[in-house]
Design a protein around this motif. Structure first.
Motif, short mmCIF file in Angstrom:
data_model
loop_
_atom_site.label_atom_id
_atom_site.label_comp_id
_atom_site.label_asym_id
_atom_site.label_seq_id
_atom_site.Cartn_x
_atom_site.Cartn_y
_atom_site.Cartn_z
N GLU A 129 15.51 -7.93 -14.39
CA GLU A 129 14.27 -7.20 -14.62
C GLU A 129 14.08 -6.13 -13.55
O GLU A 129 14.55 -6.26 -12.43
N ALA A 130 13.38 -5.08 -13.92
CA ALA A 130 13.05 -4.04 -12.95
C ALA A 130 12.05 -4.60 -11.94
O ALA A 130 11.29 -5.51 -12.27
N PRO A 131 12.03 -4.08 -10.72
CA PRO A 131 11.05 -4.56 -9.73
C PRO A 131 9.63 -4.33 -10.23
O PRO A 131 9.37 -3.39 -10.97
N GLN A 132 8.73 -5.20 -9.82
CA GLN A 132 7.33 -5.07 -10.22
C GLN A 132 6.69 -3.88 -9.54
O GLN A 132 7.00 -3.56 -8.40
N GLN A 133 5.81 -3.22 -10.25
CA GLN A 133 5.06 -2.11 -9.69
C GLN A 133 3.85 -2.67 -8.94
O GLN A 133 3.29 -3.68 -9.32
N ALA A 134 3.44 -1.96 -7.90
CA ALA A 134 2.28 -2.38 -7.12
C ALA A 134 1.02 -2.29 -7.97
O ALA A 134 0.89 -1.41 -8.82
N PHE A 135 0.10 -3.20 -7.73
CA PHE A 135 -1.18 -3.21 -8.43
C PHE A 135 -2.09 -2.17 -7.79
O PHE A 135 -2.37 -2.23 -6.60
N VAL A 136 -2.52 -1.20 -8.57
CA VAL A 136 -3.42 -0.16 -8.07
C VAL A 136 -4.59 -0.05 -9.04
O VAL A 136 -4.45 0.49 -10.13
N PRO A 137 -5.77 -0.57 -8.67
CA PRO A 137 -6.92 -0.49 -9.58
C PRO A 137 -7.45 0.94 -9.65
O PRO A 137 -7.29 1.71 -8.71
N GLN A 138 -8.08 1.26 -10.75
CA GLN A 138 -8.70 2.56 -10.92
C GLN A 138 -9.97 2.62 -10.08
O GLN A 138 -10.55 1.60 -9.72
#
Length: 140
Positions: free
Chosen positions: A88-97
């Motif tokens: 799997e591709a690495p997870q993207q960082a969680f960035v809230p709106q």
């Protein structure tokens, strides 16, 4: 894994196993029991004398809450295979709106559940103190 010679990769994985086991406040005896073996055998894995099986590494991954690839991070490769086959591709960082403070509550719930299930009482207190210190630094 009878008959297989170990190498620097086994030593690297073994060092990561020992490091994460200690960070998770797990004894060799407890981990070895979950593997169905002796603490002496686990010690051989940690020293890279014996090669650990994928199944045992997966059990340790669940016990420590670390992804399996953590144990291989930084390991020198000894083959020509590309580093990212079908994984799997690495997870993207969680960035809230902007204004989406409630979006953090889900992350807080996941972290709290993990800490509750995997940290000792002393480690939970240390973790909470670290979060409090971070809050003080950021918010004064």
């Amino acid at each position: 894994m009878a008959g297989q010679k170990t190498d620097a990769r086994d030593v690297h994985v073994g060092m990561r196993i020992a490091e994460q086991r200690k960070k998770s406040a797990l004894t060799q005896k407890r981990v070895a029991q979950s593997f169905g073996m002796s603490a002496a055998q686990l010690q051989k894995y940690e020293k890279g004398i014996n090669r650990i099986s994928a199944i045992h590494l997966e059990i340790l991954s669940r016990m420590t809450g670390m992804p399996i690839d953590y144990f291989f991070d930084g390991m020198n490769r000894s083959d020509d295979a590309p580093p990212r086959g079908l994984s799997e591709a690495p997870q993207q960082a969680f960035v809230p709106q902007d204004g989406a403070q409630a979006a953090w509550s889900g992350l807080v719930d996941v972290v709290a559940k993990h800490v509750t299930e995997h940290f000792s009482d002393a480690n939970r207190r240390e973790f909470a103190a670290a979060i409090h210190a971070l809050d003080e630094k950021l918010n004064g």
